[in-house]
Design a protein around this motif. Sequence first.
Motif, PDB file in Angstrom:
ATOM      1  N   ILE A 287       0.867  -1.183   0.000  1.00 31.62           N
ATOM      2  CA  ILE A 287       0.000   0.000   0.000  1.00 31.62           C
ATOM      3  C   ILE A 287       0.898   1.226   0.000  1.00 31.62           C
ATOM      4  O   ILE A 287       1.735   1.394   0.898  1.00 31.62           O
ATOM      5  N   SER A 288       0.748   2.082  -0.997  1.00 28.91           N
ATOM      6  CA  SER A 288       1.673   3.205  -1.166  1.00 28.91           C
ATOM      7  C   SER A 288       0.903   4.498  -1.439  1.00 28.91           C
ATOM      8  O   SER A 288      -0.239   4.480  -1.909  1.00 28.91           O
ATOM      9  N   VAL A 289       1.555   5.600  -1.141  1.00 25.18           N
ATOM     10  CA  VAL A 289       1.003   6.907  -1.469  1.00 25.18           C
ATOM     11  C   VAL A 289       1.440   7.280  -2.876  1.00 25.18           C
ATOM     12  O   VAL A 289       2.508   6.883  -3.344  1.00 25.18           O
ATOM     13  N   GLY A 290       0.601   8.014  -3.583  1.00 24.01           N
ATOM     14  CA  GLY A 290       0.908   8.424  -4.943  1.00 24.01           C
ATOM     15  C   GLY A 290       2.038   9.428  -5.011  1.00 24.01           C
ATOM     16  O   GLY A 290       2.618   9.829  -3.997  1.00 24.01           O
ATOM     17  N   LEU A 291       2.357   9.859  -6.231  1.00 29.17           N
ATOM     18  CA  LEU A 291       3.452  10.808  -6.436  1.00 29.17           C
ATOM     19  C   LEU A 291       3.186  12.111  -5.693  1.00 29.17           C
ATOM     20  O   LEU A 291       2.058  12.612  -5.657  1.00 29.17           O
ATOM     21  N   THR A 292       4.227  12.645  -5.097  1.00 31.53           N
ATOM     22  CA  THR A 292       4.122  13.879  -4.314  1.00 31.53           C
ATOM     23  C   THR A 292       5.171  14.866  -4.800  1.00 31.53           C
ATOM     24  O   THR A 292       6.363  14.700  -4.527  1.00 31.53           O
ATOM     25  N   THR A 293       4.741  15.886  -5.537  1.00 29.17           N
ATOM     26  CA  THR A 293       5.683  16.864  -6.085  1.00 29.17           C
ATOM     27  C   THR A 293       5.914  18.039  -5.146  1.00 29.17           C
ATOM     28  O   THR A 293       6.948  18.697  -5.220  1.00 29.17           O
ATOM     29  N   LEU A 294       4.959  18.317  -4.269  1.00 31.34           N
ATOM     30  CA  LEU A 294       4.936  19.519  -3.419  1.00 31.34           C
ATOM     31  C   LEU A 294       4.792  20.795  -4.247  1.00 31.34           C
ATOM     32  O   LEU A 294       4.983  21.892  -3.714  1.00 31.34           O
ATOM     33  N   ALA A 295       4.469  20.630  -5.521  1.00 29.21           N
ATOM     34  CA  ALA A 295       4.239  21.801  -6.384  1.00 29.21           C
ATOM     35  C   ALA A 295       3.421  21.353  -7.595  1.00 29.21           C
ATOM     36  O   ALA A 295       3.831  21.531  -8.739  1.00 29.21           O
ATOM     37  N   GLN A 406       8.649   8.919  -2.860  1.00 29.11           N
ATOM     38  CA  GLN A 406       7.798   7.739  -2.793  1.00 29.11           C
ATOM     39  C   GLN A 406       6.991   7.566  -4.083  1.00 29.11           C
ATOM     40  O   GLN A 406       6.563   8.527  -4.701  1.00 29.11           O
ATOM     41  N   GLY A 407       6.799   6.325  -4.459  1.00 25.84           N
ATOM     42  CA  GLY A 407       5.965   6.003  -5.603  1.00 25.84           C
ATOM     43  C   GLY A 407       6.649   6.051  -6.950  1.00 25.84           C
ATOM     44  O   GLY A 407       6.060   5.652  -7.953  1.00 25.84           O
ATOM     45  N   LEU A 408       7.887   6.517  -7.011  1.00 29.54           N
ATOM     46  CA  LEU A 408       8.556   6.662  -8.303  1.00 29.54           C
ATOM     47  C   LEU A 408       8.647   5.335  -9.044  1.00 29.54           C
ATOM     48  O   LEU A 408       8.453   5.275 -10.260  1.00 29.54           O
ATOM     49  N   ASP A 409       8.939   4.274  -8.335  1.00 27.32           N
ATOM     50  CA  ASP A 409       9.125   2.975  -8.978  1.00 27.32           C
ATOM     51  C   ASP A 409       7.867   2.113  -8.964  1.00 27.32           C
ATOM     52  O   ASP A 409       7.683   1.272  -9.831  1.00 27.32           O
ATOM     53  N   SER A 410       7.012   2.337  -7.992  1.00 25.00           N
ATOM     54  CA  SER A 410       5.872   1.433  -7.830  1.00 25.00           C
ATOM     55  C   SER A 410       4.558   1.965  -8.379  1.00 25.00           C
ATOM     56  O   SER A 410       3.602   1.205  -8.551  1.00 25.00           O
ATOM     57  N   THR A 411       4.491   3.252  -8.670  1.00 17.05           N
ATOM     58  CA  THR A 411       3.203   3.845  -9.021  1.00 17.05           C
ATOM     59  C   THR A 411       2.702   3.467 -10.405  1.00 17.05           C
ATOM     60  O   THR A 411       1.523   3.602 -10.703  1.00 17.05           O
ATOM     61  N   PHE A 412       3.592   2.979 -11.283  1.00 20.48           N
ATOM     62  CA  PHE A 412       3.157   2.511 -12.593  1.00 20.48           C
ATOM     63  C   PHE A 412       2.738   1.045 -12.502  1.00 20.48           C
ATOM     64  O   PHE A 412       3.115   0.331 -11.579  1.00 20.48           O
TER      65      PHE A 412
END
Length: 495
Positions: A287-295, A406-412
């Motif tokens: 269970i992971s959080v999606g991409l977070t750019t902060l912008a 977080q999510g860079l490798d797993s979100t796809f």
Amino acid sequence: MASKTRTYERKKLLGQVYTPPHIVEKILRDSGFYDADLTNKKILDPACGDGRFLVPIAEHIIKITPTHQLTDRLNQIYGWDIDPEALESCRMNLNGLIEPLGISVSWNLKLCDALKQLRRRLKFDLIFGNPPYIRIQHLPISQRTFIQSHYNFCKKGSTDAYIAFFELASKLLSRSGTCGFVTPNGFLTSETGKPLRSYFLQNNKIKQITNYGSVPIFGNTATYSAITIFGNLDQENFVFEQCESAVLQYKKRQIQHSELPALRPWQLSVSTSEHIEGQRLGDVCQISVGLTTLADDYYLFSIISEDENIVYAKSKSGMLVHLEKSILKPIIKASKLKLSTDPVTEYILFPYQKDAAGKQRIIPENDLRVQFPQTFSYLLKVKPALERRDNGKPNAVAWYAFGRAQGLDSTFGKKIIFSPMNLAPNFVLYENPDVTVYSGYFIKYDGDYDALLAQLNSRRMAEFIAVAGRDFQGGYKGYNKKIIENFIIKLPEQL
């Protein structure tokens, strides 16, 4: 807590929220105040404001106490507050009670930061109140440092000042004393509430918890509240009440302290939980959080037109720019996703490429300039905004990297996407492997996705979240990772 003349900004700064009279009355009644022998009993409100608790306490003492004992009894009332205006209002309100009686009382009202009274030798038999609701990162740094260094309940994380008041009360209570507080109910399930839950669990001190859930007891303020009554005497069990409606109908049951989990959030319910054989979702899934750019305003785009290699796009901030098509990835906003057929309408500027091991790595700045000149030109224009992220803290990867990794490798890839907040379970299987996700969570699973999805969108999940999820306005419930990972999944052989 506070005078009605206080401005909104001042109330917000001091964490002041008014306590409705019916809540004050309930706390006093359920704590046993009205039935107690108040002889030589010291009573404290450590954040007394204009006297929302102290005035009805004094009224009751006046009603039941012989005239010759009245001054001594009233001198056993103590009130502390950091706000001089509120404290003066409290004094005037208390004086208004005794003026018709022709007596004089030197009220024990003290202008102070209550949290700095931790080492006082004076003990109190009854402590009542509505501690201030304010995240400690919003406090002056000296006050924040003091709390984190002196309060074990607040040493880690972005905790709330009201958590410290529980620890303060535990130190100031007499051997047989009782405390009744109305606070946010977040401590029942939050990570920052874990030290407080551990204290209650290890010491068996709870007498009663009343959870108001999404029922608003503070008017229009977005505060989801609970009354907690505890003391210094061991309790084998405690009363748990759930407020069922805005007309304050309650259901209750006795809960054994031994029922409470040691390390997990408290999923308190007025019904006995059905025991489900299976495994925690967090033990069988990622269970992971999606991409977070902060912008997001500068990384997310809608495409207006495109040719073979270049797109003409509009950023969320409103900028119209040309970007290389290959640096954009389709993205779904989890908090708005309803169906697996919802179309992709947004794209994220994704300045990463896979290395030989298949891991996403930031594109070096020189490579970015040469391979993606249109994108690099755009990034230079918004560089000042990107560098203001995270309170201006330099990004250790690159100034144009996402705010979090977080999510860079797993979100796809194939995944189940869900919003952090919903009216009912809405877990959506999204099979397009090229689409990534933000503003929510996703689940990766090695087993049968359809079978898992059926359980996630079940009535059992709704009942689980009704107890464990955080409350939000409009009947919405929180579906965060820390909660969801504790949902029990029935294994294939058990279905």
